[in-house]
Scaffold this active site. Structure first.
Site, PDB file in Angstrom:
ATOM      1  N   HIS A 186       0.813  -1.217   0.000  1.00 50.90           N
ATOM      2  CA  HIS A 186       0.000   0.000   0.000  1.00 50.90           C
ATOM      3  C   HIS A 186       0.845   1.266   0.000  1.00 50.90           C
ATOM      4  O   HIS A 186       0.463   2.271  -0.587  1.00 50.90           O
ATOM      5  CB  HIS A 186      -0.944  -0.014   1.207  1.00 50.90           C
ATOM      6  CG  HIS A 186      -2.101  -0.933   1.012  1.00 50.90           C
ATOM      7  ND1 HIS A 186      -2.684  -1.640   2.027  1.00 50.90           N
ATOM      8  CD2 HIS A 186      -2.771  -1.268  -0.096  1.00 50.90           C
ATOM      9  CE1 HIS A 186      -3.678  -2.362   1.559  1.00 50.90           C
ATOM     10  NE2 HIS A 186      -3.748  -2.171   0.276  1.00 50.90           N
ATOM     11  N   ARG A 288     -10.397  -3.347 -12.202  1.00 46.42           N
ATOM     12  CA  ARG A 288     -10.504  -4.478 -11.267  1.00 46.42           C
ATOM     13  C   ARG A 288     -11.948  -4.565 -10.786  1.00 46.42           C
ATOM     14  O   ARG A 288     -12.562  -3.552 -10.452  1.00 46.42           O
ATOM     15  CB  ARG A 288      -9.579  -4.277 -10.067  1.00 46.42           C
ATOM     16  CG  ARG A 288      -8.104  -4.088 -10.422  1.00 46.42           C
ATOM     17  CD  ARG A 288      -7.276  -3.930  -9.151  1.00 46.42           C
ATOM     18  NE  ARG A 288      -5.870  -3.694  -9.418  1.00 46.42           N
ATOM     19  CZ  ARG A 288      -5.334  -2.477  -9.537  1.00 46.42           C
ATOM     20  NH1 ARG A 288      -6.094  -1.401  -9.392  1.00 46.42           N
ATOM     21  NH2 ARG A 288      -4.053  -2.328  -9.786  1.00 46.42           N
ATOM     22  N   ARG A 324     -11.146  -6.500 -16.114  1.00 47.06           N
ATOM     23  CA  ARG A 324     -10.574  -7.795 -15.722  1.00 47.06           C
ATOM     24  C   ARG A 324     -11.638  -8.578 -14.976  1.00 47.06           C
ATOM     25  O   ARG A 324     -12.189  -8.088 -13.979  1.00 47.06           O
ATOM     26  CB  ARG A 324      -9.354  -7.605 -14.826  1.00 47.06           C
ATOM     27  CG  ARG A 324      -8.674  -8.939 -14.480  1.00 47.06           C
ATOM     28  CD  ARG A 324      -7.454  -8.745 -13.601  1.00 47.06           C
ATOM     29  NE  ARG A 324      -7.809  -8.311 -12.257  1.00 47.06           N
ATOM     30  CZ  ARG A 324      -6.929  -7.963 -11.327  1.00 47.06           C
ATOM     31  NH1 ARG A 324      -5.640  -7.978 -11.613  1.00 47.06           N
ATOM     32  NH2 ARG A 324      -7.317  -7.573 -10.129  1.00 47.06           N
ATOM     33  N   GLU A 413       0.518 -13.373 -16.758  1.00 44.80           N
ATOM     34  CA  GLU A 413       1.018 -13.209 -15.389  1.00 44.80           C
ATOM     35  C   GLU A 413       1.951 -14.336 -14.969  1.00 44.80           C
ATOM     36  O   GLU A 413       2.597 -14.251 -13.927  1.00 44.80           O
ATOM     37  CB  GLU A 413      -0.148 -13.180 -14.408  1.00 44.80           C
ATOM     38  CG  GLU A 413      -1.146 -12.080 -14.663  1.00 44.80           C
ATOM     39  CD  GLU A 413      -2.373 -12.243 -13.810  1.00 44.80           C
ATOM     40  OE1 GLU A 413      -2.510 -11.535 -12.817  1.00 44.80           O
ATOM     41  OE2 GLU A 413      -3.202 -13.128 -14.148  1.00 44.80           O
ATOM     42  N   ASN A 436       3.622  -7.457 -11.929  1.00 42.29           N
ATOM     43  CA  ASN A 436       3.841  -7.789 -10.518  1.00 42.29           C
ATOM     44  C   ASN A 436       3.806  -9.310 -10.313  1.00 42.29           C
ATOM     45  O   ASN A 436       4.703  -9.903  -9.721  1.00 42.29           O
ATOM     46  CB  ASN A 436       2.777  -7.129  -9.637  1.00 42.29           C
ATOM     47  CG  ASN A 436       2.801  -5.624  -9.743  1.00 42.29           C
ATOM     48  OD1 ASN A 436       3.819  -5.045 -10.081  1.00 42.29           O
ATOM     49  ND2 ASN A 436       1.675  -4.989  -9.466  1.00 42.29           N
ATOM     50  N   ASP A 437       2.730  -9.926 -10.807  1.00 39.90           N
ATOM     51  CA  ASP A 437       2.634 -11.380 -10.673  1.00 39.90           C
ATOM     52  C   ASP A 437       3.648 -12.079 -11.569  1.00 39.90           C
ATOM     53  O   ASP A 437       4.187 -13.124 -11.198  1.00 39.90           O
ATOM     54  CB  ASP A 437       1.215 -11.850 -11.014  1.00 39.90           C
ATOM     55  CG  ASP A 437       0.311 -11.842  -9.792  1.00 39.90           C
ATOM     56  OD1 ASP A 437       0.835 -11.942  -8.666  1.00 39.90           O
ATOM     57  OD2 ASP A 437      -0.913 -11.717  -9.962  1.00 39.90           O
ATOM     58  N   ARG A 447       5.386 -11.872  -3.645  1.00 39.89           N
ATOM     59  CA  ARG A 447       5.416 -10.427  -3.847  1.00 39.89           C
ATOM     60  C   ARG A 447       5.283  -9.650  -2.544  1.00 39.89           C
ATOM     61  O   ARG A 447       5.471  -8.442  -2.516  1.00 39.89           O
ATOM     62  CB  ARG A 447       4.323  -9.994  -4.830  1.00 39.89           C
ATOM     63  CG  ARG A 447       2.973 -10.525  -4.506  1.00 39.89           C
ATOM     64  CD  ARG A 447       1.999 -10.330  -5.642  1.00 39.89           C
ATOM     65  NE  ARG A 447       1.555  -8.948  -5.754  1.00 39.89           N
ATOM     66  CZ  ARG A 447       0.612  -8.545  -6.588  1.00 39.89           C
ATOM     67  NH1 ARG A 447       0.084  -9.412  -7.432  1.00 39.89           N
ATOM     68  NH2 ARG A 447       0.227  -7.308  -6.619  1.00 39.89           N
ATOM     69  N   CYS A 484      -0.121  -3.664 -17.608  1.00 41.26           N
ATOM     70  CA  CYS A 484      -0.986  -2.993 -16.644  1.00 41.26           C
ATOM     71  C   CYS A 484      -0.474  -3.212 -15.213  1.00 41.26           C
ATOM     72  O   CYS A 484      -1.203  -3.011 -14.261  1.00 41.26           O
ATOM     73  CB  CYS A 484      -2.438  -3.455 -16.765  1.00 41.26           C
ATOM     74  SG  CYS A 484      -2.665  -5.231 -16.576  1.00 41.26           S
TER      75      CYS A 484
END
Length: 561
Positions: A186, A288, A324, A413, A436-437, A447, A484
């Site tokens: 965050h 999302r 998504r 991913e 990220n993934d 992660r 993304c």
């Protein structure tokens, strides 16, 4: 005193100089429980403290807006969890006082989240913050929070809670440096959305003291303690250049020679629409939809979904919106779906795989999206998360088109999807890389593991090579390849991605002007040269440094491009 340079992970680009002000530590629990005469009253006292914390978080959410509001609202829900209240009451009945009962109950929840890993483990910092705030309330001591030294400062902390980060005053906090954290937590996400330079996972943060002069470069993850005059002058000049580039950034994304790169924003629901209203944003690259499905007892109805989707589509009329489909699993359990515990949820039944157990959940969502799209002028598409094979892409595309969606893609991913991008693109209209993934699965590093943050760097050679494979597949099929993940918001990495064949970049809205301005200052050929520099580097730091030097005119490759 000579200046000292240290490195962490740059998660929000920008350069700033200022004195350190450290986040105050949380309250210390008394060594022993206080006597409890009335257990029922003591339990109510604990519940009231958590309710006060929840109300404060909701008040902060109301002023924060956007993604920060979602984070704070979710944290408030944690404070009101009936299971938490029950656990506290049991401990009070067993002889604990309210502060120790809150501490013990939250410790139990914390351990459970850590064991789940993935998304749920991401909530650990939120629970830690609840504990700190509730105990401060119960002990009657000042609530820990962001300091106010009376002048602009660099905020330094072991870690930051969402409640601290979401409401930061950008005029006061010129940069953030934390000892812990990672590229997807965050602190990183909110700092980026606020446009505050940030470096996380910086071990040297532990040794910084109030008043230390600090130079922070969030683009390359560098801090300089006690910078000399020349370093400060360079930083100020760079900051002024960055501000000028931001101010002059307009229009659709393109390179200096006109090669189009579609620039999009990531949103988590209708609440983010206002914050995503960046001039020139060409739509939404990642919408999302989990906000509709989590933290409720029953699945949202088709009508309920349709109304919320339409709200977003209407706001982006005439522009692209990529939805998504639901991305949940054992690490983000739904009360109304049979999801037994899994030993490793990150590798389990999540994303599109959930349709194996409950195909109706996916088809209802697709029908709602199609119905909402039919009533607007938005260019709506869908993409499925956690696709690993061409067969999964084929089947998803067939179902989506059968239910009225014309534009269908999938997320890349996992390494398998990148390796099979050529076959996957035979069945879908586009792919979008979730960096990220992709980094997590490629490097085999959770992660959320802060001490492994260096492995999760999207500049890692293995990740860049997979991106290059997907880019080549996209060019061969003449189909779009997007990014993304957080990588899209790094202006210099955006140049590399463009050079690797990526045709759209979707990011936090606040990052878009920098990326657009940086792209506009480089030709496609220069982007390709930078991509080759990055691919040839032996490590993530080397790749970043080589590209950074070239972009700053200190390398030969771009100058000749």
């Amino acid at each position: 005193m000579a200046s000292l340079e240290h490195h962490g992970l740059g998660v929000s680009a920008g350069i700033a100089v200022g004195p350190v002000a450290r986040l105050a530590p949380g309250p210390q629990l008394p060594a022993h429980d206080a006597p409890v005469a009335d257990t029922a009253a003591e339990a109510r006292r604990a519940t009231a403290a958590l309710e006060a914390v929840a109300a404060d978080l909701e008040a902060r959410a109301a002023t924060a807006g956007g993604e920060a509001a979602d984070v704070l609202t979710a944290q408030a829900l944690m404070a009101r969890d009936p299971m938490l209240a029950s656990g506290i009451a049991d401990r009070v009945t067993g002889g604990r006082d309210a502060p120790h009962a809150v501490d013990a109950a939250l410790a139990e929840h914390r351990a459970a989240l850590v064991a789940l890993g993935g998304y749920m483990a991401e909530r650990v910092a939120d629970l830690d913050d609840l504990r700190t705030r509730a105990i401060a309330h119960l002990l009657g001591v000042p609530m820990p929070g962001v300091p106010d030294p009376g002048h602009p400062f660099v905020l330094v902390a072991t870690d930051l809670a969402p409640a601290d980060t979401a409401t930061l005053d950008r005029d006061r906090v010129v940069a953030i440096v934390t000892e812990r954290g990672g590229p997807t937590d965050h602190t990183a996400i909110l700092a980026k959305s606020l446009g505050i330079p940030a470096v996380v996972a910086c071990a040297a943060a532990a040794g910084l003291h109030d008043g230390d002069e600090l130079l922070v470069d969030g683009g390359v993850g560098r801090i300089v303690v006690g910078p000399d005059r020349a370093q400060v002058a360079d930083a100020q000049r760079a900051a002024q250049e960055l501000a000028a580039r931001r101010a002059g950034s307009h229009g659709p994304g393109r390179t200096a020679d006109g090669h189009p790169v579609r620039l999009l924003v990531n949103i988590g629901g209708p609440a983010d629409v206002d914050s995503a209203g960046v001039p020139g944003a060409q739509g939404v690259g990642l919408f999302r939809t989990e906000f509709l499905f989590l933290d409720r007892a029953t699945a949202p109805t088709r009508d309920e979904q349709e109304a919320l989707y339409r709200e977003v589509f209407t706001a982006f009329a005439g522009r692209r919106v990529i939805v998504r489909t639901l991305d949940v699993g054992a690490d983000k359990p739904l009360a109304y779906v049979d999801q037994p515990d899994e030993a490793n949820p990150a590798l389990g039944v999540r994303g599109l795989r959930l349709a194996r157990r409950d195909p109706g959940l996916l088809t209802e969502q697709l029908l709602a999206i199609a119905a909402a799209a039919a009533g607007t002028d938005a260019e709506v598409g869908v993409m499925a998360p956690m696709v690993a094979t061409a067969a999964e892409a084929r089947d998803f595309a067939a179902v989506a088109r059968e239910h009225g969606i014309d534009r269908v893609g999938v997320m890349v991913e996992v390494p398998a999807a990148a390796l099979c991008a050529t076959e996957i693109l035979q069945h879908v209209d586009f792919v979008s890389l979730g960096t990220n993934d992709l980094a997590q699965y490629t490097l085999g590093a959770d992660r959320l593991a802060g001490e492994l943050a260096d492995l999760l760097d999207p500049w890692q050679p293995a990740v860049l090579r997979l991106v290059a494979m997907v880019g080549e597949a996209g060019l061969a099929h003449d189909k779009p390849v997007g990014v993304c993940g957080e990588a899209a918001s790094d202006p210099e990495l955006a140049l590399v991605l463009t050079g690797l064949g990526v045709s759209s970049l979707s990011m936090a809205a606040a990052c878009l002007p920098d990326v657009r301005a940086t792209l506009a200052a480089h030709t496609l050929e220069q982007c390709r040269a930078l991509a080759q520099l990055a691919l040839a580097a032996p490590s993530a730091p080397d790749a970043r440094a080589a590209v950074h030097a070239a972009v700053r005119g200190e390398g030969a490759a771009v100058a000749s491009g």
